[in-house]
Design a protein around this motif. Sequence first.
Motif, PDB file in Angstrom:
ATOM      1  N   HIS A   6       0.833  -1.202   0.000  1.00  0.00           N
ATOM      2  CA  HIS A   6       0.000   0.000   0.000  1.00  0.00           C
ATOM      3  C   HIS A   6       0.866   1.250   0.000  1.00  0.00           C
ATOM      4  CE1 HIS A   6      -2.972   2.990   1.125  1.00  0.00           C
ATOM      5  NE2 HIS A   6      -2.229   3.304   2.175  1.00  0.00           N
ATOM      6  N   TYR A   7       1.885   1.274   0.852  1.00  0.00           N
ATOM      7  CA  TYR A   7       2.754   2.446   0.926  1.00  0.00           C
ATOM      8  C   TYR A   7       3.576   2.610  -0.342  1.00  0.00           C
ATOM      9  CZ  TYR A   7       1.488   3.111   5.778  1.00  0.00           C
ATOM     10  OH  TYR A   7       0.795   3.353   6.925  1.00  0.00           O
ATOM     11  N   ASP A   8       4.031   1.505  -0.930  1.00  0.00           N
ATOM     12  CA  ASP A   8       4.789   1.599  -2.174  1.00  0.00           C
ATOM     13  C   ASP A   8       3.930   2.173  -3.290  1.00  0.00           C
ATOM     14  OD1 ASP A   8       7.111   0.670  -1.065  1.00  0.00           O
ATOM     15  OD2 ASP A   8       6.863  -1.383  -1.768  1.00  0.00           O
ATOM     16  N   LYS A   9       2.692   1.690  -3.413  1.00  0.00           N
ATOM     17  CA  LYS A   9       1.789   2.207  -4.443  1.00  0.00           C
ATOM     18  C   LYS A   9       1.499   3.679  -4.203  1.00  0.00           C
ATOM     19  CE  LYS A   9      -0.642  -2.064  -5.564  1.00  0.00           C
ATOM     20  NZ  LYS A   9      -1.940  -2.759  -5.523  1.00  0.00           N
ATOM     21  N   LYS A  10       1.295   4.050  -2.953  1.00  0.00           N
ATOM     22  CA  LYS A  10       1.011   5.442  -2.615  1.00  0.00           C
ATOM     23  C   LYS A  10       2.206   6.324  -2.962  1.00  0.00           C
ATOM     24  CE  LYS A  10      -0.350   8.439   1.188  1.00  0.00           C
ATOM     25  NZ  LYS A  10      -0.503   8.593   2.612  1.00  0.00           N
ATOM     26  N   GLY A  11       3.390   5.872  -2.618  1.00  0.00           N
ATOM     27  CA  GLY A  11       4.595   6.644  -2.912  1.00  0.00           C
ATOM     28  C   GLY A  11       4.817   6.818  -4.404  1.00  0.00           C
ATOM     29  N   ALA A  13       2.507   6.764  -6.719  1.00  0.00           N
ATOM     30  CA  ALA A  13       1.468   7.681  -7.198  1.00  0.00           C
ATOM     31  C   ALA A  13       1.842   9.134  -6.898  1.00  0.00           C
ATOM     32  CB  ALA A  13       0.121   7.336  -6.568  1.00  0.00           C
ATOM     33  N   GLU A  14       2.403   9.370  -5.716  1.00  0.00           N
ATOM     34  CA  GLU A  14       2.829  10.729  -5.355  1.00  0.00           C
ATOM     35  C   GLU A  14       3.962  11.205  -6.262  1.00  0.00           C
ATOM     36  OE1 GLU A  14       3.726  10.604  -1.188  1.00  0.00           O
ATOM     37  OE2 GLU A  14       1.619  10.526  -0.616  1.00  0.00           O
TER      38      GLU A  14
END
Length: 66
Positions: A6-11, A13-14
């Motif tokens: 989740h954090y990797d995908k969020k990062g 995307a940012e």
Amino acid sequence: MDQVAHYDKKGIAELDEIAAKINNGFVTKNMIQEFILGEKEHFDWVRQDVKLIKLVGLENYMLEQL
């Protein structure tokens, strides 16, 4: 591991958002896009390894890494 994904995908995307906002710096934008590509490749690699760990178990996975 799902939380890490989740954090990797969020990062990622940012980083995509940041690259889209850069209008006046071709070199900077290119560097960020190359970095994002590397992060996406790394994310795919980690995801594949997590699937393999779930399939064969951590102990067998670690033995294979030796």
